[in-house]
Scaffold this motif. Structure first.
Motif, mmCIF file in Angstrom:
data_model
loop_
_atom_site.group_PDB
_atom_site.id
_atom_site.type_symbol
_atom_site.label_atom_id
_atom_site.label_comp_id
_atom_site.label_asym_id
_atom_site.label_seq_id
_atom_site.Cartn_x
_atom_site.Cartn_y
_atom_site.Cartn_z
ATOM 1 N N ARG A 9 0.839 -1.265 -0.046
ATOM 2 C CA ARG A 9 -0.102 -0.039 0.016
ATOM 3 C C ARG A 9 0.889 1.347 0.051
ATOM 4 O O ARG A 9 0.628 2.323 -0.642
ATOM 5 C CB ARG A 9 -1.007 0.193 1.108
ATOM 6 N N TRP A 12 2.378 1.548 -3.587
ATOM 7 C CA TRP A 12 1.803 1.990 -4.487
ATOM 8 C C TRP A 12 1.305 3.541 -4.292
ATOM 9 O O TRP A 12 1.231 4.048 -5.329
ATOM 10 C CB TRP A 12 0.467 1.144 -4.560
ATOM 11 N N CYS A 50 7.488 -10.637 -4.983
ATOM 12 C CA CYS A 50 6.611 -9.665 -5.708
ATOM 13 C C CYS A 50 7.729 -9.032 -6.971
ATOM 14 O O CYS A 50 7.213 -8.645 -7.903
ATOM 15 C CB CYS A 50 6.478 -8.571 -4.863
ATOM 16 N N CYS A 76 -0.728 1.923 -13.472
ATOM 17 C CA CYS A 76 -1.888 1.413 -13.240
ATOM 18 C C CYS A 76 -2.081 -0.080 -13.810
ATOM 19 O O CYS A 76 -2.622 -0.971 -13.190
ATOM 20 C CB CYS A 76 -2.972 2.150 -13.950
ATOM 21 N N HIS A 79 -0.214 -2.606 -11.756
ATOM 22 C CA HIS A 79 -0.940 -2.577 -10.299
ATOM 23 C C HIS A 79 -1.935 -3.680 -10.656
ATOM 24 O O HIS A 79 -2.239 -4.520 -9.766
ATOM 25 C CB HIS A 79 -1.268 -1.265 -9.638
ATOM 26 N N ASN A 83 -3.516 -7.091 -9.106
ATOM 27 C CA ASN A 83 -4.569 -7.024 -8.620
ATOM 28 C C ASN A 83 -5.501 -8.482 -8.976
ATOM 29 O O ASN A 83 -6.013 -9.239 -8.294
ATOM 30 C CB ASN A 83 -5.624 -6.030 -9.040
ATOM 31 N N ARG A 85 -3.717 -11.211 -10.116
ATOM 32 C CA ARG A 85 -3.017 -12.246 -9.497
ATOM 33 C C ARG A 85 -3.675 -12.726 -7.956
ATOM 34 O O ARG A 85 -3.692 -13.503 -7.434
ATOM 35 C CB ARG A 85 -1.596 -12.093 -9.442
ATOM 36 N N LYS A 88 -8.140 -9.432 -6.435
ATOM 37 C CA LYS A 88 -8.788 -8.119 -6.283
ATOM 38 C C LYS A 88 -9.414 -7.519 -7.374
ATOM 39 O O LYS A 88 -8.985 -7.825 -8.604
ATOM 40 C CB LYS A 88 -7.487 -7.241 -5.793
ATOM 41 N N ARG A 101 -8.163 9.557 -7.766
ATOM 42 C CA ARG A 101 -7.466 8.965 -6.735
ATOM 43 C C ARG A 101 -6.378 9.412 -6.212
ATOM 44 O O ARG A 101 -6.013 9.514 -5.083
ATOM 45 C CB ARG A 101 -7.310 7.408 -7.001
ATOM 46 N N TRP A 102 -5.502 9.835 -7.146
ATOM 47 C CA TRP A 102 -4.126 9.935 -6.654
ATOM 48 C C TRP A 102 -3.494 11.550 -6.801
ATOM 49 O O TRP A 102 -2.436 11.922 -6.363
ATOM 50 C CB TRP A 102 -3.005 8.987 -7.366
HETATM 51 P P1 FAD Z 1 -3.427 -2.159 -2.919
HETATM 52 O O1 FAD Z 1 -3.229 -3.033 -4.063
HETATM 53 O O2 FAD Z 1 -2.181 -1.849 -1.916
HETATM 54 O O3 FAD Z 1 -3.933 -0.616 -3.288
HETATM 55 C C1 FAD Z 1 -3.755 0.363 -2.697
HETATM 56 C C2 FAD Z 1 -4.857 1.346 -3.424
HETATM 57 O O4 FAD Z 1 -4.577 1.824 -4.853
HETATM 58 C C3 FAD Z 1 -6.322 0.848 -3.485
HETATM 59 O O5 FAD Z 1 -7.115 1.063 -2.359
HETATM 60 C C4 FAD Z 1 -6.728 1.732 -4.654
HETATM 61 O O6 FAD Z 1 -7.375 2.864 -4.245
HETATM 62 C C5 FAD Z 1 -5.677 2.315 -5.642
HETATM 63 N N1 FAD Z 1 -5.411 1.096 -6.721
HETATM 64 C C6 FAD Z 1 -5.735 -0.102 -6.912
HETATM 65 N N2 FAD Z 1 -5.518 -0.732 -7.907
HETATM 66 C C7 FAD Z 1 -5.122 0.467 -8.645
HETATM 67 C C8 FAD Z 1 -4.429 0.574 -9.996
HETATM 68 N N3 FAD Z 1 -4.472 -0.533 -10.742
HETATM 69 N N4 FAD Z 1 -4.020 1.784 -10.359
HETATM 70 C C9 FAD Z 1 -3.965 2.727 -9.519
HETATM 71 N N5 FAD Z 1 -4.546 2.705 -8.294
HETATM 72 C C10 FAD Z 1 -4.975 1.519 -7.859
HETATM 73 N N6 FAD Z 1 1.496 -8.786 -3.047
HETATM 74 C C11 FAD Z 1 1.583 -10.015 -2.949
HETATM 75 O O7 FAD Z 1 0.735 -10.729 -2.256
HETATM 76 N N7 FAD Z 1 2.159 -10.650 -3.927
HETATM 77 C C12 FAD Z 1 2.774 -9.919 -5.298
HETATM 78 O O8 FAD Z 1 3.381 -10.624 -5.976
HETATM 79 C C13 FAD Z 1 2.947 -8.684 -4.974
HETATM 80 N N8 FAD Z 1 3.387 -7.974 -5.902
HETATM 81 C C14 FAD Z 1 3.577 -6.565 -5.489
HETATM 82 C C15 FAD Z 1 4.492 -5.829 -6.624
HETATM 83 C C16 FAD Z 1 4.621 -4.441 -6.406
HETATM 84 C C17 FAD Z 1 5.584 -3.589 -7.063
HETATM 85 C C18 FAD Z 1 3.643 -3.763 -5.129
HETATM 86 C C19 FAD Z 1 4.182 -2.268 -5.013
HETATM 87 C C20 FAD Z 1 3.175 -4.356 -4.415
HETATM 88 C C21 FAD Z 1 3.013 -5.808 -4.555
HETATM 89 N N9 FAD Z 1 2.129 -6.643 -3.583
HETATM 90 C C22 FAD Z 1 2.171 -8.064 -3.929
HETATM 91 C C23 FAD Z 1 1.166 -5.946 -2.686
HETATM 92 C C24 FAD Z 1 -0.277 -5.699 -3.141
HETATM 93 O O9 FAD Z 1 -0.304 -5.122 -4.726
HETATM 94 C C25 FAD Z 1 -0.968 -4.973 -2.133
HETATM 95 O O10 FAD Z 1 -0.419 -3.468 -2.109
HETATM 96 C C26 FAD Z 1 -1.449 -5.433 -1.162
HETATM 97 O O11 FAD Z 1 -1.838 -6.859 -1.193
HETATM 98 C C27 FAD Z 1 -2.567 -4.685 -0.216
HETATM 99 O O12 FAD Z 1 -3.618 -4.620 -0.994
HETATM 100 P P2 FAD Z 1 -4.935 -3.327 -0.923
HETATM 101 O O13 FAD Z 1 -5.926 -4.165 -1.246
HETATM 102 O O14 FAD Z 1 -4.675 -2.925 0.549
HETATM 103 O O15 FAD Z 1 -4.490 -2.118 -1.966
#
Ligand code: FAD
Length: 108
Positions: A9, A12, A50, A76, A79, A83, A85, A88, A101-102
């Protein structure tokens, strides 16, 4: 090991916000530095699985640092790949949605 969800989080938030404020017309210096930042992630990101996925994706879908809109969209999509995978919801990768959003927050 770090908390992968909290790290995700925070990362991102940093990446999407930085892309939202990246110039429309970046100088060579902006581009070089953004490319370095993104290319460092598969090497340095402290969630090895990741980092490995990201590195693979970046090979077939290299970062587009030509301007704010292209960079935001590229990020995006990266990300969304994560998601998908993780089962989400996908985010709609339009400049309007990304800015809301950002960058600007919701209107009214
Ligand atoms: P997050 O996915 O962290 O998103 C945060 C906020 O971003 C969301 O609430 C939404 O408002 C916004 N958002 C969502 N999707 C998008 C988008 N496509 N574009 C713009 N904004 C968006 N976790 C794993 O378990 N396995 C992995 O392989 C993995 N790889 C990762 C690779 C990277 C480079 C990063 C930065 C993170 C990775 N993660 C991985 C972590 C995962 O992506 C999430 O951050 C974590 O699971 C928390 O998810 P969350 O539901 O809180 O929201």
């Amino acid at each position: 090991p770090p908390d992968v969800e909290q790290l995700g989080r925070a990362t991102w938030t940093f990446l999407h916000t930085t892309a939202a404020y990246y110039p429309e017309k970046p100088t060579m210096q902006h581009r070089v530095n953004m490319l370095s930042l993104l290319r460092a992630l598969p090497v340095l990101y402290p969630c090895s699985n990741c980092a490995q996925h990201l590195g693979e994706n970046m090979k077939t879908h290299p970062p587009d640092v030509s301007g704010r809109a292209a960079l935001s969209k590229w990020l995006c999509e990266q990300h969304n790949e994560v998601n998908e995978r993780l089962g989400k919801d996908k985010f709609e990768c339009t400049v309007e949605k990304l800015d809301e959003r950002w960058k600007d927050g919701p209107s009214d």
